[in-house]
Design a protein around this motif. Structure first.
Motif, PDB file in Angstrom:
ATOM      1  N   ILE A   1       0.834  -1.206   0.000  1.00  0.00           N
ATOM      2  CA  ILE A   1       0.000   0.000   0.000  1.00  0.00           C
ATOM      3  C   ILE A   1       0.865   1.250   0.000  1.00  0.00           C
ATOM      4  O   ILE A   1       0.612   2.207  -0.749  1.00  0.00           O
ATOM      5  CB  ILE A   1      -0.946   0.000   1.223  1.00  0.00           C
ATOM      6  N   VAL A   2       1.919   1.250   0.814  1.00  0.00           N
ATOM      7  CA  VAL A   2       2.817   2.405   0.875  1.00  0.00           C
ATOM      8  C   VAL A   2       3.454   2.655  -0.489  1.00  0.00           C
ATOM      9  O   VAL A   2       3.526   3.800  -0.958  1.00  0.00           O
ATOM     10  CB  VAL A   2       3.905   2.193   1.946  1.00  0.00           C
ATOM     11  N   GLU A   3       3.892   1.604  -1.154  1.00  0.00           N
ATOM     12  CA  GLU A   3       4.548   1.773  -2.457  1.00  0.00           C
ATOM     13  C   GLU A   3       3.549   2.173  -3.538  1.00  0.00           C
ATOM     14  O   GLU A   3       3.909   2.893  -4.474  1.00  0.00           O
ATOM     15  CB  GLU A   3       5.294   0.495  -2.828  1.00  0.00           C
ATOM     16  N   ARG A   4       2.298   1.747  -3.418  1.00  0.00           N
ATOM     17  CA  ARG A   4       1.270   2.189  -4.374  1.00  0.00           C
ATOM     18  C   ARG A   4       1.012   3.687  -4.216  1.00  0.00           C
ATOM     19  O   ARG A   4       0.815   4.399  -5.201  1.00  0.00           O
ATOM     20  CB  ARG A   4      -0.019   1.395  -4.158  1.00  0.00           C
ATOM     21  N   ILE A   5       1.026   4.163  -2.969  1.00  0.00           N
ATOM     22  CA  ILE A   5       0.856   5.600  -2.728  1.00  0.00           C
ATOM     23  C   ILE A   5       2.023   6.371  -3.330  1.00  0.00           C
ATOM     24  O   ILE A   5       1.849   7.408  -3.977  1.00  0.00           O
ATOM     25  CB  ILE A   5       0.746   5.875  -1.213  1.00  0.00           C
ATOM     26  N   ALA A   6       3.247   5.854  -3.125  1.00  0.00           N
ATOM     27  CA  ALA A   6       4.433   6.519  -3.667  1.00  0.00           C
ATOM     28  C   ALA A   6       4.387   6.568  -5.188  1.00  0.00           C
ATOM     29  O   ALA A   6       4.661   7.610  -5.800  1.00  0.00           O
ATOM     30  CB  ALA A   6       5.687   5.783  -3.199  1.00  0.00           C
ATOM     31  N   THR A   7       4.026   5.459  -5.796  1.00  0.00           N
ATOM     32  CA  THR A   7       3.969   5.395  -7.257  1.00  0.00           C
ATOM     33  C   THR A   7       2.903   6.335  -7.812  1.00  0.00           C
ATOM     34  O   THR A   7       3.072   6.923  -8.884  1.00  0.00           O
ATOM     35  CB  THR A   7       3.694   3.956  -7.718  1.00  0.00           C
ATOM     36  N   ALA A   8       1.795   6.511  -7.081  1.00  0.00           N
ATOM     37  CA  ALA A   8       0.716   7.390  -7.541  1.00  0.00           C
ATOM     38  C   ALA A   8       1.188   8.827  -7.708  1.00  0.00           C
ATOM     39  O   ALA A   8       0.616   9.591  -8.502  1.00  0.00           O
ATOM     40  CB  ALA A   8      -0.453   7.327  -6.562  1.00  0.00           C
ATOM     41  N   ALA A   9       2.240   9.216  -6.979  1.00  0.00           N
ATOM     42  CA  ALA A   9       2.768  10.585  -7.094  1.00  0.00           C
ATOM     43  C   ALA A   9       3.381  10.848  -8.456  1.00  0.00           C
ATOM     44  O   ALA A   9       3.603  12.002  -8.828  1.00  0.00           O
ATOM     45  CB  ALA A   9       3.807  10.828  -5.999  1.00  0.00           C
ATOM     46  N   LEU A  10       3.645   9.797  -9.207  1.00  0.00           N
ATOM     47  CA  LEU A  10       4.320   9.937 -10.502  1.00  0.00           C
ATOM     48  C   LEU A  10       3.355  10.090 -11.674  1.00  0.00           C
ATOM     49  O   LEU A  10       3.787  10.254 -12.816  1.00  0.00           O
ATOM     50  CB  LEU A  10       5.220   8.718 -10.747  1.00  0.00           C
ATOM     51  N   TYR A  11       2.040  10.041 -11.390  1.00  0.00           N
ATOM     52  CA  TYR A  11       1.052  10.075 -12.472  1.00  0.00           C
ATOM     53  C   TYR A  11       0.000  11.149 -12.221  1.00  0.00           C
ATOM     54  O   TYR A  11      -0.340  11.452 -11.066  1.00  0.00           O
ATOM     55  CB  TYR A  11       0.362   8.706 -12.602  1.00  0.00           C
ATOM     56  N   ASP A  12      -0.549  11.694 -13.316  1.00  0.00           N
ATOM     57  CA  ASP A  12      -1.631  12.655 -13.168  1.00  0.00           C
ATOM     58  C   ASP A  12      -2.962  11.916 -13.077  1.00  0.00           C
ATOM     59  O   ASP A  12      -3.014  10.683 -13.096  1.00  0.00           O
ATOM     60  CB  ASP A  12      -1.630  13.685 -14.307  1.00  0.00           C
ATOM     61  N   LYS A  13      -4.066  12.664 -12.970  1.00  0.00           N
ATOM     62  CA  LYS A  13      -5.368  12.039 -12.771  1.00  0.00           C
ATOM     63  C   LYS A  13      -5.845  11.239 -13.983  1.00  0.00           C
ATOM     64  O   LYS A  13      -6.800  10.460 -13.877  1.00  0.00           O
ATOM     65  CB  LYS A  13      -6.404  13.092 -12.401  1.00  0.00           C
ATOM     66  N   HIS A  14      -5.176  11.424 -15.123  1.00  0.00           N
ATOM     67  CA  HIS A  14      -5.517  10.672 -16.326  1.00  0.00           C
ATOM     68  C   HIS A  14      -4.623   9.443 -16.513  1.00  0.00           C
ATOM     69  O   HIS A  14      -4.722   8.752 -17.522  1.00  0.00           O
ATOM     70  CB  HIS A  14      -5.417  11.572 -17.565  1.00  0.00           C
ATOM     71  N   GLY A  15      -3.746   9.212 -15.551  1.00  0.00           N
ATOM     72  CA  GLY A  15      -2.878   8.043 -15.634  1.00  0.00           C
ATOM     73  C   GLY A  15      -1.626   8.264 -16.446  1.00  0.00           C
ATOM     74  O   GLY A  15      -0.893   7.314 -16.730  1.00  0.00           O
ATOM     75  N   ARG A  16      -1.362   9.522 -16.819  1.00  0.00           N
ATOM     76  CA  ARG A  16      -0.154   9.830 -17.594  1.00  0.00           C
ATOM     77  C   ARG A  16       0.991  10.135 -16.647  1.00  0.00           C
ATOM     78  O   ARG A  16       0.805  10.835 -15.646  1.00  0.00           O
ATOM     79  CB  ARG A  16      -0.393  11.030 -18.516  1.00  0.00           C
ATOM     80  N   MET A  17       2.170   9.628 -16.989  1.00  0.00           N
ATOM     81  CA  MET A  17       3.328   9.838 -16.124  1.00  0.00           C
ATOM     82  C   MET A  17       3.760  11.300 -16.161  1.00  0.00           C
ATOM     83  O   MET A  17       3.860  11.916 -17.223  1.00  0.00           O
ATOM     84  CB  MET A  17       4.487   8.947 -16.560  1.00  0.00           C
ATOM     85  N   LEU A  18       3.989  11.854 -14.971  1.00  0.00           N
ATOM     86  CA  LEU A  18       4.394  13.248 -14.874  1.00  0.00           C
ATOM     87  C   LEU A  18       5.876  13.400 -15.213  1.00  0.00           C
ATOM     88  O   LEU A  18       6.703  12.621 -14.740  1.00  0.00           O
ATOM     89  CB  LEU A  18       4.156  13.763 -13.457  1.00  0.00           C
ATOM     90  N   PRO A  19       6.232  14.389 -16.006  1.00  0.00           N
ATOM     91  CA  PRO A  19       7.645  14.609 -16.319  1.00  0.00           C
ATOM     92  C   PRO A  19       8.367  15.253 -15.140  1.00  0.00           C
ATOM     93  O   PRO A  19       7.754  15.931 -14.317  1.00  0.00           O
ATOM     94  CB  PRO A  19       7.586  15.567 -17.512  1.00  0.00           C
ATOM     95  N   GLU A  20       9.657  15.027 -15.067  1.00  0.00           N
ATOM     96  CA  GLU A  20      10.511  15.684 -14.070  1.00  0.00           C
ATOM     97  C   GLU A  20       9.944  15.562 -12.648  1.00  0.00           C
ATOM     98  O   GLU A  20       9.894  16.526 -11.888  1.00  0.00           O
ATOM     99  CB  GLU A  20      10.728  17.154 -14.462  1.00  0.00           C
ATOM    100  N   THR A  21       9.512  14.354 -12.317  1.00  0.00           N
ATOM    101  CA  THR A  21       8.987  14.043 -10.996  1.00  0.00           C
ATOM    102  C   THR A  21       9.606  12.731 -10.521  1.00  0.00           C
ATOM    103  O   THR A  21       9.743  11.795 -11.307  1.00  0.00           O
ATOM    104  CB  THR A  21       7.453  13.894 -11.023  1.00  0.00           C
ATOM    105  N   THR A  22       9.999  12.678  -9.260  1.00  0.00           N
ATOM    106  CA  THR A  22      10.646  11.472  -8.754  1.00  0.00           C
ATOM    107  C   THR A  22      10.325  11.261  -7.273  1.00  0.00           C
ATOM    108  O   THR A  22      10.144  12.229  -6.532  1.00  0.00           O
ATOM    109  CB  THR A  22      12.181  11.553  -8.948  1.00  0.00           C
ATOM    110  N   VAL A  23      10.219  10.004  -6.879  1.00  0.00           N
ATOM    111  CA  VAL A  23      10.087   9.650  -5.464  1.00  0.00           C
ATOM    112  C   VAL A  23      11.480   9.244  -4.985  1.00  0.00           C
ATOM    113  O   VAL A  23      12.023   8.230  -5.426  1.00  0.00           O
ATOM    114  CB  VAL A  23       9.085   8.501  -5.254  1.00  0.00           C
TER     115      VAL A  23
END
Length: 281
Positions: free
Chosen positions: A25-47
């Motif tokens: 669950i923790v890693e799913r939350i972390a991974t969610a930070a890398l995507y926008d609400k449409h499921g597209r990966m955000l550029p220049e973003t990192t956990v």
């Protein structure tokens, strides 16, 4: 944070979640930070890092991105149904109350039986509910977490030390907010260490051994060194016959965060925490 790469301005987000024992669950939350609400990966973003404390059942996720990628409050409020948010620091446009002050005003430290949730007023999102609770979102100069463990189970003594080192206490450490918690049979002094602008001539910044400086956006900021925090706590603890077991940083110093974020973003490493974990084992 100003990056050494031209036109790249960075911001860091320390996301605290009430889960540590369910790694997936923790890693799913972390991974969610890398995507926008449409499921597209955000550029220049990192956990950059995930710190999980099994005993507290909480995790701290360090996210870094270019400044235009971080729209935390509005994103959380619109994407998480029922979410209620309070704002602190520079995000609190009305009063700019610091985290501890805003928590206190909301009865954060009271017992559940003493709080009437219907009386709570939040800044963004839905009316507070028992199911979803309240989430804090703030903006400030870089904040570092430094935890010092005392070899004792005396919570009252730990709280006394925590109060003594807080910035709002006379003789305390500038930029430091501290609380004491039981942890693995000992007491942990958990400190939020906020950077602040260096005011030349201030007695708080005269001792360069106590404060570490760095430059951001053409301005100089300083923060209390972890060594000074440990030294001060060790001194106060010794006065009560208590020893210090050790000190731990959660995440990065401001300089380490900038360097690591630049490295990860330049190489497109959104899930950098996995690479960091591999390298540290």
């Amino acid at each position: 944070m100003t990056s050494s790469r031209p036109a790249l301005r960075l911001a860091a987000c320390l996301l605290n979640v009430s889960e540590a024992r369910k790694k997936d669950i923790v890693e799913r939350i972390a991974t969610a930070a890398l995507y926008d609400k449409h499921g597209r990966m955000l550029p220049e973003t990192t956990v950059l890092n995930i710190f999980s404390d099994y005993d507290y059942n909480r995790s701290v996720i360090t996210i870094a991105a270019t400044r235009d990628q971080l729209r935390i409050a509005d994103e959380v409020a619109t994407r998480v149904p029922g979410c209620s948010l309070f704002l602190f620091g520079y995000a609190d446009n009305k009063e700019k109350k610091q985290l501890a002050e805003k928590r206190k005003s909301l009865g954060w430290f009271k017992k559940k039986t003493e709080i009437n949730i219907n009386d709570l007023k939040v800044d963004v999102g839905a009316k507070p509910s028992i199911r979803y609770g309240i989430t804090g979102v703030g903006a400030s100069p870089y904040v570092m977490n430094c935890n010092v463990t005392l070899v004792t189970e005396d919570l009252a003594a730990g709280r006394q030390i925590a109060v003594a080192i807080r910035s709002r206490t006379k003789g305390g450490l500038n930029g430091v907010q501290a609380m004491a918690f039981p942890h693995n049979g000992q007491i942990e002094i958990a400190c939020n260490v906020e950077s602040f602008k260096d005011i030349h001539g201030s007695e708080n910044t005269m001792d360069k051994n106590k404060y570490i400086s760095y430059c951001d956006c053409g301005e100089t900021f300083v923060y209390v060194s972890p060594l000074q925090i440990e030294t001060q706590i060790r001194k106060l603890a010794m006065e009560q016959g208590i020893s210090v077991a050790g000190t731990a940083l959660v995440g990065f110093t401001p300089q380490e965060c900038k360097r690591t974020a630049e490295y990860a973003i330049a190489r497109g490493l959104g899930e950098f925490w996995k690479k960091r974990r591999e390298n540290s084992m």
